[in-house]
Motif scaffolding. Structure first.
Motif, PDB file in Angstrom:
ATOM      1  N   GLU A 171       0.871  -1.175   0.000  1.00 36.88           N
ATOM      2  CA  GLU A 171       0.000   0.000   0.000  1.00 36.88           C
ATOM      3  C   GLU A 171       0.909   1.226   0.000  1.00 36.88           C
ATOM      4  OE1 GLU A 171      -2.884  -0.093   3.126  1.00 36.88           O
ATOM      5  OE2 GLU A 171      -3.267  -2.228   2.859  1.00 36.88           O
ATOM      6  N   GLY A 172       1.258   1.661  -1.198  1.00 36.43           N
ATOM      7  CA  GLY A 172       2.284   2.686  -1.329  1.00 36.43           C
ATOM      8  C   GLY A 172       1.764   4.073  -1.639  1.00 36.43           C
ATOM      9  N   PHE A 173       2.677   4.906  -2.089  1.00 36.88           N
ATOM     10  CA  PHE A 173       2.354   6.287  -2.429  1.00 36.88           C
ATOM     11  C   PHE A 173       1.529   6.347  -3.716  1.00 36.88           C
ATOM     12  CE2 PHE A 173       6.395   6.664  -0.056  1.00 36.88           C
ATOM     13  CZ  PHE A 173       5.993   7.551   0.927  1.00 36.88           C
ATOM     14  N   VAL A 174       0.652   7.321  -3.789  1.00 33.77           N
ATOM     15  CA  VAL A 174      -0.098   7.574  -5.011  1.00 33.77           C
ATOM     16  C   VAL A 174       0.695   8.573  -5.844  1.00 33.77           C
ATOM     17  CG1 VAL A 174      -2.229   8.489  -5.992  1.00 33.77           C
ATOM     18  CG2 VAL A 174      -2.301   7.153  -3.866  1.00 33.77           C
ATOM     19  N   ALA A 175       1.012   8.195  -7.078  1.00 38.65           N
ATOM     20  CA  ALA A 175       1.792   9.060  -7.963  1.00 38.65           C
ATOM     21  C   ALA A 175       1.375   8.816  -9.403  1.00 38.65           C
ATOM     22  CB  ALA A 175       3.290   8.796  -7.799  1.00 38.65           C
ATOM     23  N   SER A 176       1.496   9.842 -10.228  1.00 37.34           N
ATOM     24  CA  SER A 176       1.160   9.709 -11.643  1.00 37.34           C
ATOM     25  C   SER A 176       2.283   9.000 -12.383  1.00 37.34           C
ATOM     26  CB  SER A 176       0.934  11.087 -12.261  1.00 37.34           C
ATOM     27  OG  SER A 176       2.161  11.791 -12.357  1.00 37.34           O
ATOM     28  N   ASP A 177       1.999   8.557 -13.598  1.00 40.67           N
ATOM     29  CA  ASP A 177       3.024   7.905 -14.419  1.00 40.67           C
ATOM     30  C   ASP A 177       4.207   8.829 -14.669  1.00 40.67           C
ATOM     31  OD1 ASP A 177       1.593   5.567 -14.557  1.00 40.67           O
ATOM     32  OD2 ASP A 177       0.707   5.984 -16.521  1.00 40.67           O
ATOM     33  N   ASP A 178       3.921  10.116 -14.894  1.00 48.39           N
ATOM     34  CA  ASP A 178       5.006  11.072 -15.131  1.00 48.39           C
ATOM     35  C   ASP A 178       5.863  11.251 -13.883  1.00 48.39           C
ATOM     36  OD1 ASP A 178       4.408  11.515 -17.759  1.00 48.39           O
ATOM     37  OD2 ASP A 178       3.353  13.411 -17.441  1.00 48.39           O
ATOM     38  N   ASP A 179       5.241  11.175 -12.712  1.00 52.83           N
ATOM     39  CA  ASP A 179       5.996  11.354 -11.471  1.00 52.83           C
ATOM     40  C   ASP A 179       7.036  10.262 -11.267  1.00 52.83           C
ATOM     41  OD1 ASP A 179       4.765  13.686 -10.679  1.00 52.83           O
ATOM     42  OD2 ASP A 179       3.228  12.686  -9.487  1.00 52.83           O
ATOM     43  N   ILE A 180       6.715   9.043 -11.675  1.00 52.78           N
ATOM     44  CA  ILE A 180       7.643   7.935 -11.432  1.00 52.78           C
ATOM     45  C   ILE A 180       8.469   7.589 -12.669  1.00 52.78           C
ATOM     46  CG2 ILE A 180       6.276   6.951  -9.570  1.00 52.78           C
ATOM     47  CD1 ILE A 180       5.146   4.941 -11.530  1.00 52.78           C
ATOM     48  N   ALA A 181       8.334   8.407 -13.699  1.00 55.64           N
ATOM     49  CA  ALA A 181       9.137   8.207 -14.912  1.00 55.64           C
ATOM     50  C   ALA A 181      10.346   9.144 -14.887  1.00 55.64           C
ATOM     51  CB  ALA A 181       8.294   8.472 -16.148  1.00 55.64           C
ATOM     52  N   VAL A 182      11.276   8.881 -15.778  1.00 56.77           N
ATOM     53  CA  VAL A 182      12.477   9.706 -15.923  1.00 56.77           C
ATOM     54  C   VAL A 182      12.641  10.051 -17.399  1.00 56.77           C
ATOM     55  CG1 VAL A 182      14.987   9.720 -15.722  1.00 56.77           C
ATOM     56  CG2 VAL A 182      13.623   8.726 -13.899  1.00 56.77           C
ATOM     57  N   ALA A 183      12.900  11.328 -17.695  1.00 61.77           N
ATOM     58  CA  ALA A 183      13.030  11.762 -19.086  1.00 61.77           C
ATOM     59  C   ALA A 183      14.130  12.811 -19.210  1.00 61.77           C
ATOM     60  CB  ALA A 183      11.695  12.334 -19.588  1.00 61.77           C
ATOM     61  N   VAL A 184      14.491  13.118 -20.440  1.00 53.23           N
ATOM     62  CA  VAL A 184      15.517  14.129 -20.726  1.00 53.23           C
ATOM     63  C   VAL A 184      14.862  15.504 -20.741  1.00 53.23           C
ATOM     64  CG1 VAL A 184      17.238  14.947 -22.390  1.00 53.23           C
ATOM     65  CG2 VAL A 184      16.823  12.475 -22.117  1.00 53.23           C
ATOM     66  N   GLY A 185      15.388  16.422 -19.939  1.00 54.70           N
ATOM     67  CA  GLY A 185      14.888  17.785 -19.920  1.00 54.70           C
ATOM     68  C   GLY A 185      15.502  18.597 -21.044  1.00 54.70           C
ATOM     69  N   LEU A 186      14.661  19.361 -21.766  1.00 50.30           N
ATOM     70  CA  LEU A 186      15.120  20.142 -22.912  1.00 50.30           C
ATOM     71  C   LEU A 186      14.553  21.551 -22.861  1.00 50.30           C
ATOM     72  CD1 LEU A 186      14.502  17.430 -25.642  1.00 50.30           C
ATOM     73  CD2 LEU A 186      16.747  18.205 -24.844  1.00 50.30           C
ATOM     74  N   GLU A 187      15.245  22.475 -23.491  1.00 57.08           N
ATOM     75  CA  GLU A 187      14.757  23.837 -23.590  1.00 57.08           C
ATOM     76  C   GLU A 187      13.456  23.848 -24.396  1.00 57.08           C
ATOM     77  OE1 GLU A 187      16.610  28.237 -24.732  1.00 57.08           O
ATOM     78  OE2 GLU A 187      17.540  26.415 -25.506  1.00 57.08           O
ATOM     79  N   LYS A 188      12.547  24.736 -24.058  1.00 56.46           N
ATOM     80  CA  LYS A 188      11.285  24.840 -24.766  1.00 56.46           C
ATOM     81  C   LYS A 188      11.521  24.979 -26.273  1.00 56.46           C
ATOM     82  CE  LYS A 188       7.779  24.831 -21.805  1.00 56.46           C
ATOM     83  NZ  LYS A 188       6.642  23.902 -21.930  1.00 56.46           N
ATOM     84  N   GLY A 189      10.874  24.108 -27.043  1.00 54.77           N
ATOM     85  CA  GLY A 189      10.984  24.173 -28.492  1.00 54.77           C
ATOM     86  C   GLY A 189      12.289  23.662 -29.066  1.00 54.77           C
ATOM     87  N   SER A 190      13.087  22.964 -28.262  1.00 55.10           N
ATOM     88  CA  SER A 190      14.385  22.479 -28.735  1.00 55.10           C
ATOM     89  C   SER A 190      14.228  21.538 -29.921  1.00 55.10           C
ATOM     90  CB  SER A 190      15.122  21.750 -27.605  1.00 55.10           C
ATOM     91  OG  SER A 190      16.293  21.121 -28.079  1.00 55.10           O
TER      92      SER A 190
END
Length: 278
Positions: free
Chosen positions: A226-245
């Motif tokens: 019975e764990g934490f409630v989190a969205s898929d995006d919260d527990i995912a990892v992605a590359v951060g990019l400048e807006k419109g890169s």
């Protein structure tokens, strides 16, 4: 004479404008404007995603302007992306809270630092497709009263924290009666706090918790039924990019070439290779 002066001045102004245009011609392939390098920001303190070491063993990459090297899962993913882009990978060691500003100011081309593509972050930066997904767990003292916890509610009355500026810290509020301690700057600081008894546990993702328990025999990872409630995006990892890169499409194509099996193999190897575990 005056006419000749006007001609000279006009030629000088034209030259200045030409040079200015060349200097401001940002390379559409990256925010730093360098066509030959791929500058990646990470904190180098979040094993097994990224860490700092003193040599290039196990494929570590030298940190820009530093005698140290960075290794870990994020570094291996960054290497694959850089190869796909045909660029030289440059690692820029940056504090966690300084990563988005470094990206938006053009000091780095991407954030590859175990960062989740949360809604709050999407307001200021873009993200690639996910390159890892994990579950939220807790790191506690082995043999302590919380090692056998199966629900997050078992931490009622416990002193719990997480890293600053992460959703990890916000989910602590889901525990009834918890003592939510001040958020900490990084995971090494939380490990020290746990070892000293300042806290009873800290929220983490499964790979970091495995890393922590491998590095310190006094630590244990708690996984919940019975764990934490989190969205898929919260527990995912992605590359951060400048807006419109314009790098987004190429990076997503590079990530698509890495199978789920290979991603897990890279993570397993990173956990095994982390300096503290040796």
């Amino acid at each position: 004479m005056r006419k000749n002066s006007y001609v000279v001045i006009t030629m000088i102004l034209a030259a200045i404008l030409l040079l200015a245009a060349c200097g401001s011609d940002t390379d559409k392939t990256g925010s730093t404007g360098n066509k030959d390098t791929f500058k990646v920001g990470l904190e180098a303190g979040y094993a097994p995603f990224n860490w700092t070491q003193m040599d290039d063993s196990n494929g570590a990459v030298k940190i820009d302007g530093n005698a140290e090297y960075a290794g870990g899962y994020d570094v291996e993913i960054a290497k694959k992306i850089a190869d796909a882009l045909g660029k030289e990978l440059v690692i820029v060691k940056t504090e966690w809270s300084g990563l988005p500003p470094a990206l938006t100011s053009g000091k780095i081309d991407a954030i590859i630092a175990g960062m989740s593509p949360t809604d709050d972050r999407k307001e200021s930066i873009d993200f690639s497709d996910n390159y890892y997904k994990s579950n939220l767990v807790m790191v506690v003292k082995k043999g302590g009263k919380y090692e056998g916890a199966t629900s997050i509610q078992d931490f009622k009355g416990a002193k719990v924290t997480a890293q600053i500026n992460t959703f990890h810290y916000s989910v602590i509020e889901q525990i009834d009666g918890v003592i939510q301690e001040t958020a900490m700057d990084d995971f090494p600081a939380m490990r020290v706090a746990l070892e000293s008894g300042m806290i009873d546990g800290y929220v983490s993702e499964r790979p970091e918790a495995i890393s922590a328990s491998a590095a310190n025999e006094n630590f244990a990872m708690v996984e919940f039924t019975e764990g934490f409630v989190a969205s898929d995006d919260d527990i995912a990892v992605a590359v951060g990019l400048e807006k419109g890169s314009d790098l987004a499409t190429e990076i997503n194509e590079a990530l698509a070439e890495i199978s789920e099996e290979e991603r897990q193999d890279i993570m397993d190897t990173a956990i095994m290779n982390q300096p503290a575990a040796q």
